[in-house]
Design a protein around this motif. Structure first.
Motif, short mmCIF file in Angstrom:
data_model
loop_
_atom_site.label_atom_id
_atom_site.label_comp_id
_atom_site.label_asym_id
_atom_site.label_seq_id
_atom_site.Cartn_x
_atom_site.Cartn_y
_atom_site.Cartn_z
N ASP A 1 -95.82 -16.05 -9.11
CA ASP A 1 -95.32 -15.30 -10.27
C ASP A 1 -96.04 -13.96 -10.31
O ASP A 1 -97.26 -13.91 -10.52
CB ASP A 1 -95.57 -16.10 -11.55
CG ASP A 1 -95.10 -15.37 -12.80
OD1 ASP A 1 -94.58 -14.24 -12.69
OD2 ASP A 1 -95.26 -15.94 -13.90
N ALA B 1 -96.39 -11.83 -12.46
CA ALA B 1 -97.08 -11.56 -13.72
C ALA B 1 -98.49 -12.12 -13.74
O ALA B 1 -99.31 -11.73 -14.58
CB ALA B 1 -96.27 -12.11 -14.89
N THR B 2 -98.80 -13.05 -12.81
CA THR B 2 -100.15 -13.62 -12.77
C THR B 2 -101.15 -12.73 -12.05
O THR B 2 -102.35 -13.02 -12.06
CB THR B 2 -100.14 -15.00 -12.08
OG1 THR B 2 -99.71 -14.83 -10.71
CG2 THR B 2 -99.21 -15.97 -12.79
N SER C 1 -101.82 -9.31 -12.61
CA SER C 1 -102.52 -8.33 -13.42
C SER C 1 -101.84 -8.19 -14.77
O SER C 1 -100.63 -8.40 -14.89
CB SER C 1 -102.51 -6.96 -12.69
OG SER C 1 -103.00 -5.93 -13.52
N ARG C 2 -102.63 -7.79 -15.77
CA ARG C 2 -102.04 -7.45 -17.08
C ARG C 2 -101.22 -6.17 -17.00
O ARG C 2 -100.39 -5.92 -17.87
CB ARG C 2 -103.15 -7.31 -18.12
CG ARG C 2 -103.81 -8.63 -18.48
CD ARG C 2 -105.10 -8.41 -19.27
NE ARG C 2 -106.13 -7.80 -18.44
CZ ARG C 2 -107.37 -7.55 -18.85
NH1 ARG C 2 -107.73 -7.85 -20.08
NH2 ARG C 2 -108.26 -7.00 -18.02
N ASP C 3 -101.45 -5.37 -15.97
CA ASP C 3 -100.61 -4.20 -15.69
C ASP C 3 -99.38 -4.71 -14.95
O ASP C 3 -99.42 -4.97 -13.74
CB ASP C 3 -101.39 -3.19 -14.84
CG ASP C 3 -100.56 -1.97 -14.47
OD1 ASP C 3 -99.35 -1.94 -14.79
OD2 ASP C 3 -101.13 -1.05 -13.85
N LEU C 4 -98.27 -4.88 -15.65
CA LEU C 4 -97.11 -5.53 -15.06
C LEU C 4 -96.48 -4.72 -13.94
O LEU C 4 -95.73 -5.26 -13.12
CB LEU C 4 -96.08 -5.84 -16.15
CG LEU C 4 -96.56 -6.83 -17.23
CD1 LEU C 4 -95.45 -7.14 -18.21
CD2 LEU C 4 -97.11 -8.11 -16.60
N SER C 5 -96.78 -3.42 -13.87
CA SER C 5 -96.26 -2.62 -12.76
C SER C 5 -96.84 -3.08 -11.43
O SER C 5 -96.22 -2.90 -10.37
CB SER C 5 -96.56 -1.14 -12.99
OG SER C 5 -97.95 -0.86 -12.87
N GLY D 1 -97.34 -6.26 -10.55
CA GLY D 1 -96.48 -7.35 -10.12
C GLY D 1 -95.12 -6.87 -9.66
O GLY D 1 -94.54 -7.41 -8.71
N GLU D 2 -94.60 -5.85 -10.34
CA GLU D 2 -93.30 -5.30 -9.95
C GLU D 2 -93.36 -4.69 -8.55
O GLU D 2 -92.45 -4.89 -7.73
CB GLU D 2 -92.85 -4.27 -10.97
CG GLU D 2 -92.51 -4.86 -12.34
CD GLU D 2 -92.37 -3.81 -13.42
OE1 GLU D 2 -92.53 -2.61 -13.11
OE2 GLU D 2 -92.09 -4.18 -14.58
N ARG E 1 -106.68 -11.17 -14.91
CA ARG E 1 -105.94 -12.12 -14.10
C ARG E 1 -106.47 -12.08 -12.65
O ARG E 1 -107.64 -11.83 -12.45
CB ARG E 1 -104.45 -11.83 -14.23
CG ARG E 1 -103.99 -12.03 -15.67
CD ARG E 1 -102.53 -11.67 -15.92
NE ARG E 1 -102.24 -11.73 -17.36
CZ ARG E 1 -101.10 -11.34 -17.92
NH1 ARG E 1 -100.11 -10.85 -17.16
NH2 ARG E 1 -100.94 -11.43 -19.24
N GLU F 1 -106.40 -4.56 -11.97
CA GLU F 1 -106.28 -4.89 -13.38
C GLU F 1 -106.31 -3.64 -14.27
O GLU F 1 -106.59 -2.53 -13.80
CB GLU F 1 -107.40 -5.85 -13.79
CG GLU F 1 -106.98 -7.30 -13.91
CD GLU F 1 -106.02 -7.54 -15.07
OE1 GLU F 1 -105.69 -6.59 -15.80
OE2 GLU F 1 -105.59 -8.70 -15.24
#
Length: 269
Positions: free
Chosen positions: A155, A157-158, A160-164, A166-167, A243, A249
């Motif tokens: 996933d 999203a796991t 970093s809290r910076d969702l970019s 993960g994207e 995360r 992060e």
């Protein structure tokens, strides 16, 4: 960002790609060791900070990863990867004779770096382990319970809290987005057991950084592994709310400040 260049070498099991972020007169050399399914190109920001601090930085794409050869994410023996990393260190030393060497490993790369320190730690100035797969990693026995490991993607999203972050990970064509290979899981199990019985890091200055909310490599499982191998000089930094990828992060600059301060201390000693 710091400029980089690539070259290849024939590793234990095929052609490996290495990226270098050069420095004309480095105070130290860093060998970066990346994690499972990713590639060294995801460490541009880390390398840039280190180069600006005075380092020449080197990192390879492991066999079956990134731009290196081999079946994707297939690693049958992590000792071969450790040997490939050592080839990178030897090249770095040839380019910068007499300059101290620091190894920094993240996640699976933390496991590789830990084993590296057991095999080659006498030649290192410092070791940094970020969210290391070490000790009890429940993913391995859970997936080995299946004859064919299920396709359970990470996933994004796991990370970093910076969702970019993960994207970008999800859209990266050099990142592996498929299932684990059974042989790779078996190699993980073998290496984790080898590290557990492989002895401590002795006097090697070691920094362990980990996200408190790491769901991919949970903190409690790694803590037991760290305790089994820690030597006489361990520094621990656990980041509240962070995360898995602490170098990516929202507080990555705090994390890298801690890494740089640790390296300064190790070099001064």
């Amino acid at each position: 960002m710091a400029e980089s260049r690539e070259h290849t070498f024939t590793g234990v099991r095929g052609l490996n790609t290495v990226r270098e972020w050069p420095h004309d007169r480095p105070r130290y050399v860093v060998v970066l060791v990346h994690g499972y399914g990713e590639h060294i190109g995801r460490y541009e920001y880390v390398a840039d900070r280190l180069v600006r601090h005075g380092a020449a930085v080197f990192g390879l794409d492991h066999m079956g990863h990134g731009r290196s050869a081999g079946d994707r994410v297939l690693i049958e023996d992590f000792e071969d990867v450790v040997t490939d990393v050592h080839t990178v260190e030897e090249r770095a030393r040839a380019e910068h004779p007499g300059v101290p060497v620091v190894v920094i490993g993240h996640s699976m790369g933390g496991m590789i770096a830990a084993r590296y320190a057991q095999r080659y730690g006498a030649g290192l100035a410092a070791l940094v382990l970020s969210g290391p797969v070490i000790g009890d990693w429940a993913v391995v026995p859970a997936l080995l319970a299946f004859e064919e490991p299920p396709d359970i993607p990470i996933d994004p999203a796991t990370l970093s809290r910076d969702l970019s972050v993960g994207e970008a990970y999800a859209a990266d064509p050099l990142v592996w987005h498929g299932p684990f290979k059974r042989a790779t899981l078996e190699a993980f199990a073998t290496t984790l057991a080898e590290i557990a019985k492989g002895g401590t890091f002795g006097a090697l200055p070691t920094l362990w950084v980990h996200g408190e909310e790491d769901e991919l490599v949970p903190l409690p499982g790694s803590r037991g592994g760290i305790e089994a191998v820690r030597g006489s000089d361990l520094t621990e930094r656990i980041y509240r709310g962070a995360r898995h990828e602490v170098f990516n992060e929202t507080n990555k600059d705090e994390v890298l400040d801690d890494v740089i301060a640790f390296i300064d201390r190790a070099l001064s000693a």
